[in-house]
Design a protein around this motif. Structure first.
Motif, mmCIF file in Angstrom:
data_model
loop_
_atom_site.group_PDB
_atom_site.id
_atom_site.type_symbol
_atom_site.label_atom_id
_atom_site.label_comp_id
_atom_site.label_asym_id
_atom_site.label_seq_id
_atom_site.Cartn_x
_atom_site.Cartn_y
_atom_site.Cartn_z
ATOM 1 N N VAL A 210 0.986 -1.230 0.028
ATOM 2 C CA VAL A 210 0.104 -0.101 0.026
ATOM 3 C C VAL A 210 0.907 1.069 -0.033
ATOM 4 N N ASP A 211 2.007 1.216 0.638
ATOM 5 C CA ASP A 211 2.810 2.433 0.484
ATOM 6 C C ASP A 211 3.378 2.726 -0.918
ATOM 7 N N ALA A 212 3.439 1.493 -1.704
ATOM 8 C CA ALA A 212 4.154 1.616 -3.073
ATOM 9 C C ALA A 212 2.743 2.017 -3.949
ATOM 10 N N VAL B 114 0.064 4.472 -2.679
ATOM 11 C CA VAL B 114 0.179 5.641 -2.334
ATOM 12 C C VAL B 114 1.189 6.538 -3.119
ATOM 13 N N HIS B 115 2.551 5.860 -3.295
ATOM 14 C CA HIS B 115 3.406 6.414 -3.912
ATOM 15 C C HIS B 115 2.893 7.074 -5.393
ATOM 16 N N ASN B 116 2.429 6.102 -5.931
ATOM 17 C CA ASN B 116 1.950 6.234 -7.251
ATOM 18 C C ASN B 116 0.635 7.227 -7.380
ATOM 19 N N ASN C 167 -0.970 12.569 2.510
ATOM 20 C CA ASN C 167 -1.137 11.072 3.148
ATOM 21 C C ASN C 167 0.435 11.039 3.732
ATOM 22 N N HIS C 168 1.541 11.185 2.828
ATOM 23 C CA HIS C 168 2.794 10.806 3.484
ATOM 24 C C HIS C 168 3.192 11.912 4.629
ATOM 25 N N SER C 169 2.605 13.076 4.739
ATOM 26 C CA SER C 169 3.112 14.003 5.625
ATOM 27 C C SER C 169 2.616 13.529 7.014
ATOM 28 N N HIS D 105 4.361 1.281 11.534
ATOM 29 C CA HIS D 105 5.112 1.203 10.304
ATOM 30 C C HIS D 105 4.620 2.088 9.142
ATOM 31 N N HIS D 106 5.359 2.400 8.391
ATOM 32 C CA HIS D 106 5.124 3.413 7.435
ATOM 33 C C HIS D 106 3.869 3.149 6.408
ATOM 34 N N GLY D 107 3.901 1.888 6.097
ATOM 35 C CA GLY D 107 2.770 1.478 5.218
ATOM 36 C C GLY D 107 1.575 1.355 5.819
ATOM 37 N N ALA E 211 0.668 3.176 8.308
ATOM 38 C CA ALA E 211 0.080 4.453 8.579
ATOM 39 C C ALA E 211 -0.192 5.163 7.264
ATOM 40 N N ASN E 212 -0.017 4.863 6.297
ATOM 41 C CA ASN E 212 -0.314 5.322 4.985
ATOM 42 C C ASN E 212 -1.730 4.739 4.806
ATOM 43 N N ALA E 213 -1.773 3.496 4.742
ATOM 44 C CA ALA E 213 -3.210 2.884 4.456
ATOM 45 C C ALA E 213 -4.143 3.355 5.588
#
Ligand SMILES: [Fe+2]
Length: 383
Positions: free
Chosen positions: A199-201, A203-205, A267-269, A281-283, A285-287
């Motif tokens: 999901v991190d990937a 959100v990057h896209n 989202n990343h901030s 965990h970064h992913g 948190a993004n999710a």
């Protein structure tokens, strides 16, 4: 716009495919170098993945010295310890094997092998990128997760111990010499980490796609990355041995990190704030914040249109609310949370989360301008 000047750069040499990892020593042999630093973490050392890599290099008479003191949110102390070993053992190149943390630490070590410390001198937000010269040793990256895409990125995120601030060290010269995308390497990643990093990937896209800047190359990659992750993450989570799904996730992760040269967003901030304050965990948190952040962004007409255009990719109507609903269903299907209810986030920390997020370098790039109070309202809806 097409009638203006632009610069585009997509330079990473990528070796992709099952077994690509075992071909890396052949590329290093061509450089004539025979002694390198292997940057990894304790968990990978224990699984034997690091040992297997060392053996494949030994067959070509290349020695790797292991450095595995890399934390999941890596610090400058991790970097200094690695530089120490590199210099004392008179090593000639660096190989990182791991998720984003060993790869980012590898980049920072590479920087300090030829540049004087301290590391914070190269803080990108203070113009430190201008101090980084193209005089560093070769650097090879083998990702063991399909998430950060750090193997094709030009930045390293390292927490400076003194200030407890995640600091971005950025330079095109930090980019790996070769990124090795081998789906056999990511097979052993457990389902919950496959989901969170995947999901991190995604959100990057997604965040790259939503920025309405004229960048047709990055946009094409971002849309392709979104489609591939949406189609394959569930299979990779449920059947980790599915090489096709693992390969698609690695490709899409690299696409995301290439596309986010456009930038990321709020989202990343918020994910960065939750990472620093709770070590979340970064992913994950993004999710957890994704759906509420997209509802916030969708208030802006340009973003609503860009979200809507993803409908056919996500098997739904080309309409922003339908796209957000499809994302929510998809997150649930891979076992990820849609809120912060059970992740230990406390109401009393909201001002600190907001303050960190508003000062995060991704925040000004968010396609909807973020005003004081916006992050607070987003977090409150998630608790
Ligand atoms: Fe990320």
């Amino acid at each position: 716009m097409p009638d203006k000047r632009h610069t585009y750069a997509f330079p990473t040499h990528i070796e992709y495919g099952p077994g690509a990892r075992d071909d890396l020593p052949d590329f290093v042999v061509q450089t004539g170098l025979n002694k390198g630093l292997l940057v990894t973490d304790e968990a990978l050392k224990k699984t034997g993945a690091a040992g297997a890599l060392m053996k494949s290099f030994a067959k070509k008479d290349i020695e790797l010295v292991t450095f595995s003191e890399v934390q999941s949110n890596p610090t400058d102390d991790n970097v200094y310890a690695g530089v120490d070993i590199y210099k004392k053992s008179q090593l000639q190149f660096i190989v990182s094997l791991g998720g984003g943390s060993p790869i980012d630490v590898g980049k920072a070590i590479k920087c300090l092998t030829t540049h004087s410390g301290p590391l914070e001198k190269y803080d990108d937000s203070k113009g430190g990128d201008r101090l980084i010269k193209n005089n560093m040793p070769p650097f090879y990256a083998i990702p063991t997760t399909a998430g950060t895409g750090s193997e094709v990125g030009r930045s390293a995120v390292i927490t400076i111990g003194k200030t407890n601030v995640k600091t971005i060290i950025f330079s095109p010269y930090l980019m790996p010499t070769i990124a090795v995308l081998d789906p056999l390497v990511t097979r052993s990643l457990p389902p919950h980490l496959t989901a969170a990093t995947g999901v991190d990937a995604f959100v990057h896209n997604l965040e790259a796609w939503l920025i309405p800047q004229f960048h047709p190359f990055a946009d094409a990659l971002a849309k392709e990355g979104i489609a591939r992750i949406f189609r394959n993450l569930s299979t990779a989570v449920k059947n980790g041995d599915d090489i096709v799904a693992r390969g698609e996730m690695l490709l899409a992760s690299a696409m995301g990190a290439t596309a986010f040269q456009k930038g990321l967003g709020i989202n990343h901030s918020i994910a960065h704030a939750l990472g620093v304050i709770y070590d979340l965990h970064h992913g994950l948190a993004n999710a957890a914040v994704l759906i509420e952040v997209m509802r916030f962004n969708a208030q802006e007409p340009v973003i609503r249109d860009r979200l809507a255009s993803l409908g056919s990719i996500l098997n739904t109507k080309n309409e922003a609310n339908a796209v957000i609903a499809a994302m929510a269903d998809w997150l649930l299907s891979v076992g990820l949370p849609l809120n912060l209810k059970h992740l230990g986030v406390r109401e009393k920390d909201i001002p600190a989360i907001e303050e960190y997020a508003l000062n995060d370098p991704c925040c000004p790039l968010n396609p909807r301008k973020v005003q004081p109070g916006d992050v607070t309202r987003i977090i409150q809806k998630l608790l």
